[in-house]
Design an enzyme around this catalytic site. Sequence first.
Site, PDB file in Angstrom:
ATOM      1  N   PRO A   2       0.796  -1.214   0.000  1.00 50.95           N
ATOM      2  CG  PRO A   2       0.056  -1.008   2.178  1.00 50.95           C
ATOM      3  CD  PRO A   2       1.153  -1.567   1.382  1.00 50.95           C
ATOM      4  CD  GLU A   3       3.334   3.040  -3.985  1.00 54.41           C
ATOM      5  OE1 GLU A   3       3.436   4.194  -4.421  1.00 54.41           O
ATOM      6  OE2 GLU A   3       3.686   2.033  -4.618  1.00 54.41           O
ATOM      7  CG  HIS A  91      -0.593 -15.592   5.399  1.00 55.12           C
ATOM      8  ND1 HIS A  91       0.679 -15.921   5.801  1.00 55.12           N
ATOM      9  CD2 HIS A  91      -0.803 -16.261   4.251  1.00 55.12           C
ATOM     10  CE1 HIS A  91       1.205 -16.763   4.914  1.00 55.12           C
ATOM     11  NE2 HIS A  91       0.327 -16.985   3.975  1.00 55.12           N
ATOM     12  NE  ARG A 110       7.709  -9.938   1.815  1.00 51.85           N
ATOM     13  CZ  ARG A 110       8.471  -9.203   1.023  1.00 51.85           C
ATOM     14  NH1 ARG A 110       7.930  -8.460   0.085  1.00 51.85           N
ATOM     15  NH2 ARG A 110       9.762  -9.196   1.157  1.00 51.85           N
TER      16      ARG A 110
END
Length: 280
Positions: A2-3, A91, A110
């Site tokens: 995400p930006e 996750h 991650r």
Amino acid sequence: MPELPEVEAVKEGLNQLIRHKTIQSVDVLWDNLILGDSTRFKQMLVNQQIETIGRRGKFLIINLTDFQLISHLRMEGKYDYYRTEIPSSKHNHVFFHFIDGTSLVYNDVRKFGRLQLVNKGMALEQPNLRKLGPEPLGDAFTLNYFIHALKKSRGLLKPVLLAQNIVVGLGNIYVDESLWQAQLHPKRAANQLTNKEYQRLHQAIISVLSLAVEMGGSTIRTYKNALGEAGQFQQHLHVYGRTGLPCDRCGQPIEKIKLNGRGTHFCPRCQSLNNDFLDS
DNA sequence: TTGAGTGTTGTCGA
DNA sequence: ATCGACAACACTCA
């Protein structure tokens, strides 16, 4: 992942989904995601009500009754909202259970994301938030400010724009797109552009991010907002992920290089290292 | 099979 | 002080 545009879309989704809900309990399955003591984190959140969700740069700020929860999604963090059972996923790492029986789940393949609980009013006082530059879509991001800030800076254009201290919100996708739009090579010295080039860059950052926000961000691989919706800005990408394809402006194949460890896409003709002639 | 690459940023050493 | 390399981690692709 995400930006700024993606974080903005997540913020909007969360505001629709969890405003005014009260937390009944919190489970944390991966302690490293929590800055500070995770036991205290879980305890303090009980009985807190969600007021509103805000954003500063790429940070989400969830305002609670007595605290602020700072959340950074880093590369692959996501929020999923469930009204009934939560599907099992390896996750899913942090679970916020509300008293109405629904849940918000933080999912991060991650495990790079970070969550930090601070006292009310202290979010923007954290060292990492205090050093952020202005919002690119806010009033403080004027051309004059931008020129002065970049002229004081050292280093190459792309790394300087990624550093978040001059302007927030640009990541690897939108910095490449902004530089293409402004017709500037990512390795130009950031303090040596002409005024016209600073102006093009300033305008490009604003227009690229504005459109991306409007489109709900970009879904390249896995991004989804909190409502489970993909973004649409990937339809508008000119360089990112278009290595070898013809430039939409001049037809020259898009090149990809490595710059400070980041894949960097640009048009070698439109974005020459010596393109001062464009100003004539 | 192994290594390189992936949307980020805090830390560490030069 | 600043900058680049690296680490945090899992997965995909060549």
